[in-house]
Design a protein around this motif. Structure first.
Motif, PDB file in Angstrom:
ATOM      1  N   PRO A  53       0.783  -1.238   0.000  1.00 49.52           N
ATOM      2  CA  PRO A  53       0.000   0.000   0.000  1.00 49.52           C
ATOM      3  C   PRO A  53       0.812   1.284   0.000  1.00 49.52           C
ATOM      4  O   PRO A  53       0.230   2.372  -0.033  1.00 49.52           O
ATOM      5  N   GLY A  63       0.311   4.039   3.647  1.00 50.84           N
ATOM      6  CA  GLY A  63      -0.817   3.565   2.862  1.00 50.84           C
ATOM      7  C   GLY A  63      -1.860   2.754   3.582  1.00 50.84           C
ATOM      8  O   GLY A  63      -2.872   2.374   2.975  1.00 50.84           O
ATOM      9  N   TYR A  84      -5.781   6.674   0.579  1.00 51.30           N
ATOM     10  CA  TYR A  84      -4.991   5.514   0.183  1.00 51.30           C
ATOM     11  C   TYR A  84      -4.148   5.780  -1.055  1.00 51.30           C
ATOM     12  O   TYR A  84      -4.394   6.708  -1.819  1.00 51.30           O
ATOM     13  N   ASN A  85      -3.173   4.884  -1.250  1.00 49.71           N
ATOM     14  CA  ASN A  85      -2.349   4.901  -2.450  1.00 49.71           C
ATOM     15  C   ASN A  85      -2.744   3.821  -3.447  1.00 49.71           C
ATOM     16  O   ASN A  85      -2.264   3.814  -4.569  1.00 49.71           O
TER      17      ASN A  85
END
Length: 474
Positions: free
Chosen positions: A161, A165, A170-171
């Motif tokens: 993530p 993350g 979020y990524n």
């Protein structure tokens, strides 16, 4: 024309009837969770009451293996039913890891995407009338909806993530941000629960490959503080990792509670496992040697629970060696369907084990013709302080396990019943066993048409290599 229409209607009816009689499947595949990182597997530091309860209610496998020692190849093995030489995914990214001056040979090339021509486990289920959803890490291409999944939340080529993350924003791809500070493991479970609620009247295959407990190691503050105050054990003492494991367990509990609330448990198979061994620098799996990326037991032996009401006797333990390659033919058997003619499968149907019977003893094979650099030279427990593994192959049959390394054509033989930690190489003490297993490997190479003539690396520098080994071990 009328006849074709009649056949189509008949086929649709057969598929729908078969699906209606077949069990739902929930497959939880945790990322980098070690063999002993759970309460039911002996950990006193990590807290996993919900997973422990699932183990009590189902079958625990004490000798379960991943098809590979790291993320992408293991997942490719699971989703394709084929061992690494067939799909060509050996690692994440490039195969020539580590300093080129420390690599004696040029490794095999590596694929990073599961080919569209492969008929995946998701496509197998969907072909039988199941609705399919995946929630979390895919790592085999840009979007799993091109390979059999109707619903995708969070799955793409991404393997972790990213920085910070585990908290929203979020990524990861294909997952809209939640409220600021929302925890990724919670969110993926909520998405999976929504899928259950939307499809409770249909047969479903729910694949839940959590990003946790992969790095970066990030847990909820209150849980980290709790484990920071708890007494640790040797090699299991990281409060942040413990917090991640606790969040995983909490969310497995949420999912199981919803399955019960929807009255789906009696017709649902639940599988809980890990994609490979844990990172030893984070959590020891003693007595297993090494960890993720290594083909010693710590890198490939994984926790496995299967729960299937009225089929599996609760509180049962299976000591037969199994592999994640076995899930594809097992689900084929449960669904009563044949494989695609052009797609060979390398596992076996383990349904008899689930029903308390035996299966014929067979060898298990691993092939890793590439390099993976070390995480932590003094902690990894590998054969070499510079690499978690160098190019090689492994075969296990019964109590015996043979490693073959290509750089120097060396062999290591271990009796896992007597030496689970693979501490003493007995290749010279048991030449008959060594030769038998080596012949099994040789025959397997031929059957897969593998080219093992690795070209020498012109950049290799033995003096530099030795200097590096001395340096990192200081």
């Amino acid at each position: 024309m009328m006849f074709r229409l009649l056949l189509l209607v008949l086929w649709s009816w057969v598929v729908s009837e078969t699906a209606a009689q077949s069990p739902n499947v929930v497959f939880i595949n945790v990322d980098d969770l070690g063999y002993r990182d759970l309460g039911y597997m002996g950990s006193s530091y990590y807290e996993t009451p919900n997973i422990d309860r699932l183990a009590q209610e189902g079958m625990v496998f004490t000798q379960a293996y991943a098809g590979a020692a790291n993320c992408a190849p293991s997942r490719a093995c699971l989703l394709s039913g084929m061992n690494t030489p067939r799909h060509g995914i050996y690692t994440v990214g490039n195969s020539d890891r580590g300093d080129t001056r420390t690599r004696k040979v040029i490794p095999a090339s590596n694929q990073t995407v599961l080919a569209d021509s492969i008929y995946t486990l998701a496509e197998l289920f969907r072909g039988q009338g199941y609705v399919t959803g995946t929630f979390g890490k895919w790592h085999l291409g840009d979007n799993p909806t091109t390979q059999g999944f109707d619903v995708n939340a969070g799955g793409s080529h991404r393997g972790n993530p990213g920085k910070n993350g585990y908290f929203s924003p979020y990524n990861v791809d294909h997952l809209p941000d939640g409220p600021e500070g929302e925890y990724l493991t919670d969110r993926l479970t909520s998405e999976a629960i929504g899928f259950l609620q939307a499809n409770q009247e249909k047969p479903f295959f729910l694949y839940l490959p959590y990003y946790t407990v992969h790095t970066p190691i990030i847990g909820k503050k209150e849980l980290v503080e709790r484990f920071d105050k708890k007494e640790t054990t040797h090699g299991q003492d990281n409060p942040i990792y413990a917090a991640m494991t606790a969040s995983l367990d909490e969310n497995v509990g949420r999912l199981l509670t919803e399955i019960d609330r929807l009255q789906l448990r009696s017709n649902t198979i639940v599988v809980f496992t890990s994609d490979n061994g844990g990172i030893r620098d984070i959590s020891y799996q003693d007595p297993l040697r090494a960890g993720k990326g290594s083909y010693y037991e710590g890198g490939i032996r994984v926790p496995l629970i299967i729960h299937w009401p009225e089929k599996i006797t609760p509180q049962t333990i299976c000591t037969t060696p199994v592999s994640n390659l076995d899930f594809y033919p097992t689900f084929q058997s449960i669904l009563n369907v044949q494989s695609e003619e052009e797609q060979p499968l390398d596992g076996v149907d383990i349904t008899p084990l689930l029903l308390g019977k035996e299966i014929t003893e067979r060898p298990l094979f691993w092939h890793f013709p590439i390099y993976l650099q070390a995480y932590h030279p003094t902690e990894d427990g590998g054969r070499d302080p510079l690499f978690r593994t160098r190019p090689g192959s492994v075969v296990r049959l019964g109590e015996w396990k043979l490693h073959h390394y290509y750089e120097d054509d060396s062999l290591e033989l271990y009796n896992l019943n007597k030496d689970l930690g693979e501490t003493t190489n007995v290749a010279n003490d048991y030449p008959d066993v060594r030769n038998k297993l080596y012949q099994l490997l040789t025959n397997w190479f031929k059957s897969h048409q593998l080219d093992l003539s690795f070209p020498k690396n012109p950049d290799y520098d033995s003096e530099f290599e030795q200097q590096q080994k001395t340096k990192v071990l200081r």
